[in-house]
Design a protein around this motif. Structure first.
Motif, PDB file in Angstrom:
ATOM      1  N   ASP A   1     -10.595 -14.719  -3.336  1.00 39.97           N
ATOM      2  CA  ASP A   1      -9.505 -14.269  -4.270  1.00 39.97           C
ATOM      3  C   ASP A   1      -8.493 -13.316  -3.882  1.00 39.97           C
ATOM      4  N   GLY A   2      -8.202 -13.283  -2.420  1.00 42.29           N
ATOM      5  CA  GLY A   2      -7.222 -12.717  -1.832  1.00 42.29           C
ATOM      6  C   GLY A   2      -7.625 -12.088  -0.391  1.00 42.29           C
ATOM      7  N   ALA A   3      -6.731 -11.895   0.274  1.00 37.21           N
ATOM      8  CA  ALA A   3      -7.123 -11.215   1.638  1.00 37.21           C
ATOM      9  C   ALA A   3      -7.473  -9.778   1.636  1.00 37.21           C
ATOM     10  N   LYS A   4      -7.340  -8.855   0.517  1.00 37.28           N
ATOM     11  CA  LYS A   4      -7.784  -7.556   0.602  1.00 37.28           C
ATOM     12  C   LYS A   4      -9.143  -7.558   0.412  1.00 37.28           C
ATOM     13  N   SER A   5      -9.405  -8.533  -0.745  1.00 41.14           N
ATOM     14  CA  SER A   5     -11.308  -8.606  -0.945  1.00 41.14           C
ATOM     15  C   SER A   5     -11.957  -8.672   0.383  1.00 41.14           C
TER      16      SER A   5
ATOM     17  N   VAL B   1      -0.681   1.844   9.543  1.00 39.77           N
ATOM     18  CA  VAL B   1      -1.279   0.792   9.268  1.00 39.77           C
ATOM     19  C   VAL B   1      -1.475   0.509   7.645  1.00 39.77           C
ATOM     20  N   TYR B   2      -1.688  -0.957   7.397  1.00 38.54           N
ATOM     21  CA  TYR B   2      -2.244  -1.200   5.984  1.00 38.54           C
ATOM     22  C   TYR B   2      -3.259  -0.330   5.639  1.00 38.54           C
ATOM     23  N   PRO B   3      -3.386   0.571   4.853  1.00 41.20           N
ATOM     24  CA  PRO B   3      -4.529   1.593   4.356  1.00 41.20           C
ATOM     25  C   PRO B   3      -5.846   1.039   4.204  1.00 41.20           C
TER      26      PRO B   3
ATOM     27  N   ILE C   1      -6.058  -6.328  13.849  1.00 43.12           N
ATOM     28  CA  ILE C   1      -4.608  -6.806  14.098  1.00 43.12           C
ATOM     29  C   ILE C   1      -3.980  -7.081  12.933  1.00 43.12           C
ATOM     30  N   CYS C   2      -2.839  -6.831  12.581  1.00 44.57           N
ATOM     31  CA  CYS C   2      -2.040  -7.458  11.355  1.00 44.57           C
ATOM     32  C   CYS C   2      -0.774  -7.932  12.079  1.00 44.57           C
ATOM     33  N   SER C   3      -0.277  -9.144  11.951  1.00 37.81           N
ATOM     34  CA  SER C   3       0.934  -9.809  12.729  1.00 37.81           C
ATOM     35  C   SER C   3       1.187 -10.930  11.969  1.00 37.81           C
TER      36      SER C   3
ATOM     37  N   ASN D   1       3.150  -7.622  10.914  1.00 40.21           N
ATOM     38  CA  ASN D   1       2.612  -6.418  10.158  1.00 40.21           C
ATOM     39  C   ASN D   1       3.072  -5.641   9.198  1.00 40.21           C
ATOM     40  N   ASN D   2       2.273  -5.152   8.393  1.00 43.30           N
ATOM     41  CA  ASN D   2       2.677  -4.400   7.278  1.00 43.30           C
ATOM     42  C   ASN D   2       2.303  -3.045   7.826  1.00 43.30           C
ATOM     43  N   PRO D   3       2.889  -1.817   7.717  1.00 43.00           N
ATOM     44  CA  PRO D   3       4.413  -2.052   7.414  1.00 43.00           C
ATOM     45  C   PRO D   3       5.486  -2.212   8.489  1.00 43.00           C
TER      46      PRO D   3
ATOM     47  N   TYR E   1      -8.176 -10.449  12.101  1.00 41.39           N
ATOM     48  CA  TYR E   1      -6.998 -10.789  12.215  1.00 41.39           C
ATOM     49  C   TYR E   1      -6.353 -11.044  10.848  1.00 41.39           C
ATOM     50  N   ASP E   2      -5.403 -10.148  10.372  1.00 41.45           N
ATOM     51  CA  ASP E   2      -4.816 -10.281   9.037  1.00 41.45           C
ATOM     52  C   ASP E   2      -3.583 -10.840   9.279  1.00 41.45           C
ATOM     53  N   ALA E   3      -3.589 -12.105   8.760  1.00 43.83           N
ATOM     54  CA  ALA E   3      -2.357 -13.003   8.719  1.00 43.83           C
ATOM     55  C   ALA E   3      -1.759 -13.267   7.538  1.00 43.83           C
ATOM     56  N   ALA E   4      -1.844 -12.218   6.512  1.00 44.68           N
ATOM     57  CA  ALA E   4      -1.114 -12.472   5.267  1.00 44.68           C
ATOM     58  C   ALA E   4       0.318 -12.644   5.319  1.00 44.68           C
ATOM     59  N   TYR E   5       0.772 -12.574   6.319  1.00 41.65           N
ATOM     60  CA  TYR E   5       2.512 -12.650   6.525  1.00 41.65           C
ATOM     61  C   TYR E   5       2.925 -13.729   7.187  1.00 41.65           C
ATOM     62  N   GLU E   6       2.111 -14.599   7.603  1.00 46.15           N
ATOM     63  CA  GLU E   6       2.172 -15.981   8.685  1.00 46.15           C
ATOM     64  C   GLU E   6       3.284 -16.717   7.964  1.00 46.15           C
TER      65      GLU E   6
ATOM     66  N   CYS F   1      -6.252 -14.845   5.308  1.00 47.97           N
ATOM     67  CA  CYS F   1      -4.873 -15.381   4.883  1.00 47.97           C
ATOM     68  C   CYS F   1      -4.906 -15.264   3.356  1.00 47.97           C
ATOM     69  N   SER F   2      -3.585 -15.313   2.857  1.00 46.51           N
ATOM     70  CA  SER F   2      -3.512 -15.227   1.521  1.00 46.51           C
ATOM     71  C   SER F   2      -2.178 -15.976   0.945  1.00 46.51           C
ATOM     72  N   PHE F   3      -2.355 -16.593  -0.143  1.00 51.56           N
ATOM     73  CA  PHE F   3      -1.457 -17.242  -0.928  1.00 51.56           C
ATOM     74  C   PHE F   3      -0.570 -16.411  -1.606  1.00 51.56           C
ATOM     75  N   SER F   4      -0.593 -14.842  -1.659  1.00 51.87           N
ATOM     76  CA  SER F   4       0.031 -13.847  -2.142  1.00 51.87           C
ATOM     77  C   SER F   4       1.541 -13.866  -1.753  1.00 51.87           C
ATOM     78  N   LYS F   5       1.792 -13.803  -0.600  1.00 49.15           N
ATOM     79  CA  LYS F   5       3.096 -13.637   0.000  1.00 49.15           C
ATOM     80  C   LYS F   5       3.618 -15.131   0.324  1.00 49.15           C
ATOM     81  N   MET F   6       2.777 -15.830   0.655  1.00 47.51           N
ATOM     82  CA  MET F   6       3.200 -17.493   0.816  1.00 47.51           C
ATOM     83  C   MET F   6       3.709 -18.044  -0.276  1.00 47.51           C
TER      84      MET F   6
ATOM     85  N   THR G   1      -1.921 -13.982  -9.237  1.00 48.84           N
ATOM     86  CA  THR G   1      -2.794 -15.164  -9.540  1.00 48.84           C
ATOM     87  C   THR G   1      -3.971 -15.113  -8.951  1.00 48.84           C
ATOM     88  N   ARG G   2      -4.031 -14.455  -7.554  1.00 47.41           N
ATOM     89  CA  ARG G   2      -4.931 -14.205  -6.751  1.00 47.41           C
ATOM     90  C   ARG G   2      -5.807 -15.439  -5.878  1.00 47.41           C
ATOM     91  N   CYS G   3      -5.411 -15.686  -4.774  1.00 48.46           N
ATOM     92  CA  CYS G   3      -6.186 -16.479  -4.040  1.00 48.46           C
ATOM     93  C   CYS G   3      -5.834 -16.416  -2.607  1.00 48.46           C
TER      94      CYS G   3
HETATM   95  N1  PLP Z   1      -2.920  -7.644   4.058  1.00 45.92           N
HETATM   96  C1  PLP Z   1      -1.870  -6.957   4.245  1.00 45.92           C
HETATM   97  C2  PLP Z   1      -1.356  -6.667   5.598  1.00 45.92           C
HETATM   98  C3  PLP Z   1      -1.144  -6.703   2.866  1.00 45.92           C
HETATM   99  O1  PLP Z   1       0.141  -6.109   3.246  1.00 45.92           O
HETATM  100  C4  PLP Z   1      -1.587  -7.207   1.757  1.00 45.92           C
HETATM  101  C5  PLP Z   1      -0.815  -7.019   0.654  1.00 45.92           C
HETATM  102  O2  PLP Z   1       0.100  -6.200   0.614  1.00 45.92           O
HETATM  103  C6  PLP Z   1      -2.766  -7.774   1.558  1.00 45.92           C
HETATM  104  C7  PLP Z   1      -3.610  -8.054   3.028  1.00 45.92           C
HETATM  105  C8  PLP Z   1      -3.439  -8.129   0.379  1.00 45.92           C
HETATM  106  O3  PLP Z   1      -3.331  -9.508   0.115  1.00 45.92           O
HETATM  107  P1  PLP Z   1      -3.889 -10.325  -1.139  1.00 45.92           P
HETATM  108  O4  PLP Z   1      -2.976 -10.018  -2.217  1.00 45.92           O
HETATM  109  O5  PLP Z   1      -4.399 -11.518  -0.615  1.00 45.92           O
HETATM  110  O6  PLP Z   1      -5.205  -9.488  -1.283  1.00 45.92           O
END
Ligand code: PLP
Length: 393
Positions: A104-108, A129-131, A170-172, A174-176, A202-207, A233-238, A244-246
């Motif tokens: 339901d999303g990368a964060k979970s 880093v993303y907290p 690793i987040c690439s 990267n946020n922030p 490896y956090d690829a939320a922004y790939e 990975c995430s459909f959030s930003k993509m 909607t969460r996935c």
């Molecule tokens: N990872 C990073 C680096 C993010 O910045 C965010 C959201 O801002 C997430 C994960 C969370 O993504 P999701 O909405 O899929 O939970």
């Protein structure tokens, strides 16, 4: 009964509350001023037509006994996983279907994955880093060490063999910081992880924002990653799924230690604690990978990237040092005139009515830096940039 006292060690996250508070105070005393928010890390464009259509179809399916769905597979429906598999295939990465877990999303999953690792692992997290990486490990009582991301290393810290870590974040892109590792740098991390028996989370939320073909969009494009990495990975930003969460997590079957399989353990964990992502949402996510869906989301991504370009060009013109803006929706800039993050925040708010995010909120190395994002409207971004130019020229 005793509470988990590790929660006492988590720093209160004042960042966005403090930003909102300062903006509210300013608005109260200056009601005639139009404020532009470029601090937002959330998408603003609506879901694309192909996704909306698929969501409707999903709802229809639920209305008829022949197509109704009850509990789904813990790891996600095959129709979505097959599309994800094909998406990776196009990047030159061959996965097996059972290495893909719909979430339901990368964060979970970034938090949940820690269930499969022992408490005594040493965790290496970049700063800033993303907290979420820090807080989830503090909750579990793990020892955290930091890898310094600074102007000197372009906010891309590299492995240090004098330091031993078991779990590496690793987040690439990267946020922030918007900074993006190249393939050679990622290979160094993969080699370090394999040599140290460590795992890379490896956090690829922004790939999806990577447009430079020479950069990696997945850690699995790097040789050796399948024995040391898990990808989120995430459909959030993509595709605008923040509400909607996935998302999905790739846990390779070759990630094994002493006969203990990360993939099997993760499935076991999910089967115990997770009952899957709603069928309707997975239908919607699946449409992202259709020809039409891909075309539509690419238009949205191009819209954001045009904003990123507008901001980056402004920084170029002003001679301000920054990272990101090219393969990322974030622009991480050095506060001009040696200002601190919050000092620059106030300066920009009071003199240009533009709101960003103070870098200090992402870690000690963020002090003196500032994050602007490309998720605003095109018009607002252009106006904000004009105001910033006028103020800082
Ligand atoms: N990872 C990073 C680096 C993010 O910045 C965010 C959201 O801002 C997430 C994960 C969370 O993504 P999701 O909405 O899929 O939970």
């Amino acid at each position: 009964m005793n509470f988990n006292l590790n929660f006492n060690d988590i720093a209160e996250n004042y960042l966005f509350a403090e930003v909102a508070d300062r903006v509210a105070k300013y608005t109260k005393t200056h009601p005639d001023k139009k404020i532009i928010k470029l601090g937002i890390g959330d998408v603003t464009l609506p879901l694309v037509p192909s996704v909306i259509k698929a969501l409707h179809e999903g709802v229809e399916d639920m209305s008829k006994s022949q197509t109704f769905k009850g509990y789904g597979p813990y790891e996600g429906y095959d129709f979505l996983r097959e599309n994800i598999l094909a998406y990776y295939n196009k990047m030159g990465v061959n996965l097996a279907l059972d290495e893909i877990f719909v979430s339901d999303g990368a964060k979970s999953d970034l938090g949940n994955i820690l269930d499969i690792f022992s408490k005594d692992n040493v965790v290496l997290v970049p700063d800033p880093v993303y907290p979420v990486y820090v807080d989830t490990n503090i909750m579990a009582g793990r020892k955290i060490i930091f890898a310094n991301a600074t102007e000197k290393n372009g906010f891309l810290p590299m492995p240090d063999y004098k330091v031993h870590a078991d779990i590496i974040y690793i987040c690439s892109p990267n946020n922030p910081t918007g900074a993006c590792y190249n393939k050679t740098q990622l290979k160094e991390w993969v080699d370090y992880a394999n040599k140290n028996n460590a795992v890379i989370l490896y956090d690829a939320a922004y790939e999806c924002f990577v447009s430079d073909g020479s950069l990696a969009r997945s850690i699995f494009q790097i040789e050796g990653a399948e024995t040391c990495a898990i990808e989120f990975c995430s459909f959030s930003k993509m595709a605008g799924f923040t509400g909607t969460r996935c998302g999905y997590t790739v846990v390779p079957k070759k990630l094994v230690k002493d006969g203990f399989s990360a993939n099997k353990t993760w499935l076991r964990r999910q089967a115990t604690k997770f009952n899957g992502v709603p069928y309707i949402v997975q239908k919607g996510a699946s449409a992202v990978f259709t020809e039409e869906g891909m075309k539509e989301i690419k238009q949205n991504l191009a819209y954001y990237m045009e904003n990123a370009k507008t901001i980056a060009e402004c920084m170029d013109e002003l001679g301000i040092w920054y990272t990101g803006g090219k393969n990322s929706p974030y622009i991480w800039l050095k506060c001009p005139k040696g200002m601190g993050s919050w000092q620059f925040f106030d300066y920009l708010l009071e003199n240009a009515q533009v709101v960003g995010t103070p870098g200090a909120g992402f870690g000690k190395n963020g002090e003196g830096y500032f994050r602007l994002t490309a998720f605003g409207s095109k018009e607002a971004t252009k106006e904000a940039v004009e105001r910033i130019k006028k103020l800082l020229k």
